[in-house]
Design a protein around this motif. Structure first.
Motif, PDB file in Angstrom:
ATOM      1  N   ARG A   1       5.439   6.663  -6.923  1.00  0.00           N
ATOM      2  CA  ARG A   1       5.905   5.554  -7.434  1.00  0.00           C
ATOM      3  C   ARG A   1       6.713   4.956  -6.369  1.00  0.00           C
ATOM      4  O   ARG A   1       7.193   5.694  -5.450  1.00  0.00           O
ATOM      5  CB  ARG A   1       6.530   5.784  -8.667  1.00  0.00           C
ATOM      6  N   TYR A   2       6.738   3.526  -6.426  1.00  0.00           N
ATOM      7  CA  TYR A   2       7.634   2.749  -5.419  1.00  0.00           C
ATOM      8  C   TYR A   2       8.317   1.840  -5.973  1.00  0.00           C
ATOM      9  O   TYR A   2       8.112   1.358  -7.270  1.00  0.00           O
ATOM     10  CB  TYR A   2       6.669   2.083  -4.404  1.00  0.00           C
TER      11      TYR A   2
ATOM     12  N   PRO B   1      -4.137  -0.307  -2.036  1.00  0.00           N
ATOM     13  CA  PRO B   1      -3.227  -1.092  -2.625  1.00  0.00           C
ATOM     14  C   PRO B   1      -2.743  -0.480  -4.111  1.00  0.00           C
ATOM     15  O   PRO B   1      -3.228  -0.018  -4.757  1.00  0.00           O
ATOM     16  CB  PRO B   1      -4.119  -2.282  -3.139  1.00  0.00           C
ATOM     17  N   LEU B   2      -1.379  -0.834  -3.980  1.00  0.00           N
ATOM     18  CA  LEU B   2      -0.575  -0.379  -5.061  1.00  0.00           C
ATOM     19  C   LEU B   2      -0.869  -1.453  -6.453  1.00  0.00           C
ATOM     20  O   LEU B   2      -1.031  -2.312  -6.235  1.00  0.00           O
ATOM     21  CB  LEU B   2       1.054  -0.228  -4.800  1.00  0.00           C
ATOM     22  N   THR B   3      -0.607  -0.775  -7.564  1.00  0.00           N
ATOM     23  CA  THR B   3      -0.663  -1.416  -8.912  1.00  0.00           C
ATOM     24  C   THR B   3       0.740  -1.830  -9.485  1.00  0.00           C
ATOM     25  O   THR B   3       1.502  -0.879  -9.317  1.00  0.00           O
ATOM     26  CB  THR B   3      -1.355  -0.500 -10.067  1.00  0.00           C
ATOM     27  N   ASP B   4       0.729  -2.885  -9.757  1.00  0.00           N
ATOM     28  CA  ASP B   4       1.980  -3.536 -10.182  1.00  0.00           C
ATOM     29  C   ASP B   4       2.627  -3.147 -11.617  1.00  0.00           C
ATOM     30  O   ASP B   4       1.556  -3.278 -12.482  1.00  0.00           O
ATOM     31  CB  ASP B   4       2.044  -5.000 -10.175  1.00  0.00           C
ATOM     32  N   ALA B   5       3.656  -2.223 -11.729  1.00  0.00           N
ATOM     33  CA  ALA B   5       3.786  -1.734 -12.821  1.00  0.00           C
ATOM     34  C   ALA B   5       5.044  -2.402 -13.679  1.00  0.00           C
ATOM     35  O   ALA B   5       5.452  -2.205 -14.926  1.00  0.00           O
ATOM     36  CB  ALA B   5       4.367  -0.405 -12.755  1.00  0.00           C
TER      37      ALA B   5
ATOM     38  N   HIS C   1       2.918   1.788  -8.542  1.00  0.00           N
ATOM     39  CA  HIS C   1       2.345   2.862  -8.216  1.00  0.00           C
ATOM     40  C   HIS C   1       1.128   2.836  -7.616  1.00  0.00           C
ATOM     41  O   HIS C   1       0.226   2.063  -7.856  1.00  0.00           O
ATOM     42  CB  HIS C   1       2.325   3.672  -9.722  1.00  0.00           C
ATOM     43  N   CYS C   2       0.856   4.108  -7.102  1.00  0.00           N
ATOM     44  CA  CYS C   2      -0.397   4.401  -6.497  1.00  0.00           C
ATOM     45  C   CYS C   2      -1.379   4.999  -7.304  1.00  0.00           C
ATOM     46  O   CYS C   2      -1.295   5.992  -8.025  1.00  0.00           O
ATOM     47  CB  CYS C   2      -0.304   5.385  -5.238  1.00  0.00           C
TER      48      CYS C   2
ATOM     49  N   VAL D   1       0.916  -1.111  -0.073  1.00  0.00           N
ATOM     50  CA  VAL D   1       0.013  -0.009   0.066  1.00  0.00           C
ATOM     51  C   VAL D   1       0.899   1.246   0.203  1.00  0.00           C
ATOM     52  O   VAL D   1       2.108   1.149   0.428  1.00  0.00           O
ATOM     53  CB  VAL D   1      -0.921   0.034   1.116  1.00  0.00           C
ATOM     54  N   GLY D   2       0.190   2.257  -0.541  1.00  0.00           N
ATOM     55  CA  GLY D   2       1.029   3.520  -0.423  1.00  0.00           C
ATOM     56  C   GLY D   2       0.486   4.516   0.627  1.00  0.00           C
ATOM     57  O   GLY D   2      -0.186   4.008   1.599  1.00  0.00           O
ATOM     58  N   ARG D   3       1.050   5.830   0.738  1.00  0.00           N
ATOM     59  CA  ARG D   3       0.563   6.612   1.894  1.00  0.00           C
ATOM     60  C   ARG D   3      -0.855   6.747   1.857  1.00  0.00           C
ATOM     61  O   ARG D   3      -1.324   7.102   3.105  1.00  0.00           O
ATOM     62  CB  ARG D   3       1.412   7.957   1.627  1.00  0.00           C
TER      63      ARG D   3
END
Length: 200
Positions: free
Chosen positions: A187-188, A170-174, A180-181, A164-166
């Motif tokens: 971006r992570y 849930p984050l998306t798998d790039a 990314h959120c 998860v982001g801030r």
């Protein structure tokens, strides 16, 4: 306590506790001796804050959350209703001789909640665990080991199921370890089972 602190009449706040400006302690909450609560916090109805607990700024303890000493909660932490932060790895009411245990018969080991993390309702955190920055513990989870930054953990025992982001979503798998959120666009980068914010 400053003039901007709101403490309901039915709350029990020890005179040795410190509560920061803009904070509210609601009905039937208890804040024990030497606890320190930062600015702009909300201590919900029936919540418990143990002796010497340290709570940062803009923290929310929802109704009936139990935070046992010597827990440390950093800025922006959320603790859901009836969540429990324990402090005894081997709890017993009596010692091996059958005598009631006293304070010096055991060593309290507190939970640490890092900046911005959230604990779901009725989750239980075992003594000594650390929940990382911006992590999310699902409702009803039992956390018995440390939670990495940005991890979403769920279950009994809790396991990571997503990142998860801030924003908490849930984050998306790039692909290729990049995430990314969908809400903020942040971006992570994932490396060896840990997630960090991507540098611009």
């Amino acid at each position: 306590m400053g003039n901007s602190v709101r403490v309901e009449d039915s709350a029990d706040v020890d005179e040795r506790a410190v509560i920061g400006p803009g904070s509210t302690v609601w009905h039937l909450a208890q804040v024990r001796e030497d606890a320190v609560i930062g600015a702009d916090c909300i201590i919900g109805r029936g919540a418990y804050v143990g002796p010497g607990v340290r709570i940062g700024d803009r923290v929310k303890l929802q109704n009936h959350a139990l935070v046992y000493e010597p827990a440390v909660l950093e800025d922006g932490v959320f603790v859901g209703p009836a969540a429990v932060l324990t402090n005894d790895l081997y709890p017993r009411s009596v010692d091996p001789d059958g005598r009631l245990k006293r304070g010096d018969d055991w060593h309290a080991k507190g939970v640490t909640l890092r900046q911005g993390c959230s604990i779901g309702g009725r989750a239980v955190l075992v003594a000594g665990v650390t929940v990382g920055r911006w992590a999310l513990v699902a409702a009803g989870a039992v956390v018995h080991r440390d939670v990495p930054d940005f991890a979403l953990v769920a279950g009994v025992p809790a396991r990571r199921i997503k990142w998860v982001g801030r924003a908490g979503e849930p984050l998306t798998d790039a692909g290729d370890g990049h995430w990314h959120c969908p809400r903020t666009g942040e971006r992570y980068v994932e490396t060896d089972g840990t997630l960090r914010e991507a540098t611009p």
